[in-house]
Design a protein around this motif. Structure first.
Motif, PDB file in Angstrom:
ATOM      1  N   LEU A   1       0.840  -1.290  -0.081  1.00 52.65           N
ATOM      2  CA  LEU A   1       0.026  -0.028   0.006  1.00 52.65           C
ATOM      3  C   LEU A   1       1.073   1.223  -0.070  1.00 52.65           C
ATOM      4  O   LEU A   1       0.593   2.336  -0.710  1.00 52.65           O
TER       5      LEU A   1
ATOM      6  N   ASN B   1       2.584   1.654  -3.629  1.00 53.28           N
ATOM      7  CA  ASN B   1       1.325   1.926  -4.504  1.00 53.28           C
ATOM      8  C   ASN B   1       1.050   3.235  -4.551  1.00 53.28           C
ATOM      9  O   ASN B   1       0.524   3.731  -5.278  1.00 53.28           O
ATOM     10  N   SER B   2       1.030   3.846  -3.231  1.00 53.01           N
ATOM     11  CA  SER B   2       0.804   5.264  -3.168  1.00 53.01           C
ATOM     12  C   SER B   2       1.823   6.304  -3.574  1.00 53.01           C
ATOM     13  O   SER B   2       1.676   7.612  -3.770  1.00 53.01           O
TER      14      SER B   2
ATOM     15  N   LEU C   1      -3.039  -5.028  -6.765  1.00 51.85           N
ATOM     16  CA  LEU C   1      -3.519  -3.632  -6.603  1.00 51.85           C
ATOM     17  C   LEU C   1      -3.491  -3.208  -8.133  1.00 51.85           C
ATOM     18  O   LEU C   1      -3.997  -2.295  -8.346  1.00 51.85           O
TER      19      LEU C   1
ATOM     20  N   TYR D   1     -11.567   4.819  -7.860  1.00 50.00           N
ATOM     21  CA  TYR D   1     -10.815   5.828  -7.130  1.00 50.00           C
ATOM     22  C   TYR D   1     -11.301   7.364  -7.558  1.00 50.00           C
ATOM     23  O   TYR D   1     -11.461   8.198  -6.513  1.00 50.00           O
TER      24      TYR D   1
ATOM     25  N   ARG E   1      -8.094  10.132   1.282  1.00 45.53           N
ATOM     26  CA  ARG E   1      -6.992   8.823   0.994  1.00 45.53           C
ATOM     27  C   ARG E   1      -7.585   7.726   1.913  1.00 45.53           C
ATOM     28  O   ARG E   1      -7.516   6.485   1.234  1.00 45.53           O
ATOM     29  N   TRP E   2      -7.700   7.736   3.210  1.00 42.33           N
ATOM     30  CA  TRP E   2      -8.028   6.750   3.803  1.00 42.33           C
ATOM     31  C   TRP E   2      -9.226   6.005   3.630  1.00 42.33           C
ATOM     32  O   TRP E   2      -9.409   4.817   3.525  1.00 42.33           O
TER      33      TRP E   2
ATOM     34  N   ARG F   1     -10.690   6.012   0.563  1.00 43.27           N
ATOM     35  CA  ARG F   1     -10.443   5.079  -0.474  1.00 43.27           C
ATOM     36  C   ARG F   1      -9.784   4.156  -0.288  1.00 43.27           C
ATOM     37  O   ARG F   1     -10.253   3.123  -1.137  1.00 43.27           O
ATOM     38  N   MET F   2      -8.816   4.063   0.560  1.00 41.67           N
ATOM     39  CA  MET F   2      -8.171   2.700   0.761  1.00 41.67           C
ATOM     40  C   MET F   2      -8.909   1.707   1.278  1.00 41.67           C
ATOM     41  O   MET F   2      -8.844   0.488   1.077  1.00 41.67           O
ATOM     42  N   TRP F   3      -9.727   2.184   2.365  1.00 42.15           N
ATOM     43  CA  TRP F   3     -10.635   1.535   3.243  1.00 42.15           C
ATOM     44  C   TRP F   3     -11.890   0.723   2.394  1.00 42.15           C
ATOM     45  O   TRP F   3     -12.110  -0.442   2.227  1.00 42.15           O
TER      46      TRP F   3
ATOM     47  N   THR G   1      -9.387  -0.020  -1.934  1.00 47.00           N
ATOM     48  CA  THR G   1      -8.089  -0.848  -2.097  1.00 47.00           C
ATOM     49  C   THR G   1      -8.204  -2.186  -1.285  1.00 47.00           C
ATOM     50  O   THR G   1      -7.849  -3.327  -1.966  1.00 47.00           O
ATOM     51  N   LEU G   2      -8.702  -2.009  -0.113  1.00 42.92           N
ATOM     52  CA  LEU G   2      -8.639  -3.255   0.993  1.00 42.92           C
ATOM     53  C   LEU G   2      -9.710  -4.395   0.287  1.00 42.92           C
ATOM     54  O   LEU G   2      -9.400  -5.626   0.228  1.00 42.92           O
TER      55      LEU G   2
END
Length: 332
Positions: free
Chosen positions: A126, A129-130, A214, A222, A232-233, A235-237, A240-241
């Protein structure tokens, strides 16, 4: 004329006779003969042959040697002449306190690796990837990936040069009037040392799998989440996850199946430095009892127990994955 027209309309509207053939359904596909399938896919079969031969020679054929677990095996007389003893080797194994101590150590090391090492590749993936710059991303990826190809002999030697009694850290602390740390020979810190070595060596290897997952995430997800105001958090939750959940569960199932194998070379190289009570695991127990001490039957019995428990762990974890709607290692 009217009666003839009515008669024709009545005949046209009347149902077909019972002898008429029923309507046919969709055509069935004929089963392709095995010989034809082999001829059509011979290229793929040829590519698979070396891998299948490898597993056959080094994994499946050696499984026949499990008969040693039920024999009073003597290498000089072979399998045929060694007498069968039934479950005597298992009785001796389960009555040995050293075996249960090795089991406890193995489970403790496996728990530490599951807590600290298993999520580490995902976190690193992660993070990489960022990164915005592709050049920096490739550089970091290559740096953290290289330690996987270093043997455990060199890894232990490197840690010894840094954390050992005569290492860089100890010399620095002595030069500044502090007492040196005995990290490499302290049984109390040995579990953390082992976990740190595993993370340093193999975090890049596990990261590659997550980066591949990913890479398949649709970027429009996104963009849509950003338009909806997700940071950002979030979008990750929410993006991404969930995209890597299937891969994570599959790796978790494989890790649980391999929970009794925490590393043979790593523990063998450091066993004498911290003592057998702190570093004895099932792999070293099997090696010392089977090869060093010559108790082949007990060593084979321990290896068979380890294999059966690992297979049951994979089966159970895969069932749990199916219950949560994931494919796991294999489908139903």
């Amino acid at each position: 004329m009217t009666s003839q027209g009515t008669l024709r309309r009545t005949k046209a509207a009347s149902p077909p006779p019972a002898s008429a053939a029923p309507p046919q359904g969709p055509p069935r596909h004929r089963r392709v003969p095995l010989r034809v399938r082999w001829r059509n896919n011979w290229v793929m079969l040829a590519l698979m042959a070396p891998g299948l031969l490898f597993f056959l020679v080094f994994f499946y054929v050696p499984m026949l040697g499990n008969i040693v677990a039920f024999q009073d095996y003597q290498p000089f007389i072979g399998f045929k002449e060694s007498p069968l003893v039934g479950l005597a080797n298992f009785q001796e194994l389960f009555a040995d306190p050293a075996f249960w101590e090795a089991v406890r150590n193995t489970l403790a090391f496996a728990a530490l690796q599951l807590i600290f090492f298993f999520p580490a590749p995902l976190a690193l993936a992660l993070l990489i990837n960022s990164l915005v710059s592709p050049r920096i991303k490739k550089f970091v990826q290559s740096v953290v990936y290289l330690p996987h190809f270093i043997s455990w002999v060199l890894v232990v030697a490197l840690f010894q040069q840094v954390l050992g009694g005569a290492g860089l850290l100890s010399n620095y602390m002595r030069d500044h009037g502090m007492s040196a740390l005995e990290v490499m020979t302290d049984p109390g810190t040995f579990p953390l040392l082992i976990t740190g070595q595993v993370i340093w060596k193999d975090i890049g290897w596990g990261m590659i799998i997550y980066l591949a997952a990913l890479a398949g995430v649709d970027q429009s997800l996104y963009e849509s989440a950003a338009v909806d105001g997700a940071g950002r958090w979030r979008r990750m939750w929410h993006v991404t996850l969930p995209a890597v959940r299937g891969v994570t569960i599959m790796l978790l199932v494989l890790r649980l199946g391999d929970v009794l194998s925490v590393g043979f070379e790593q523990f063998l190289l450091q066993r004498d430095a911290v003592g057998a009570r702190a570093a004895e695991v099932l792999d070293t127990y099997i090696y010392y009892h089977g090869v060093v001490y010559g108790d082949w039957g007990v060593g084979a019995a321990a290896g068979l127990v380890k294999g059966v428990v690992g297979a049951l762990m994979i089966y159970g974890a895969n069932k749990v994955a199916h219950a949560f709607g994931e494919h796991g290692v294999y489908s139903k």
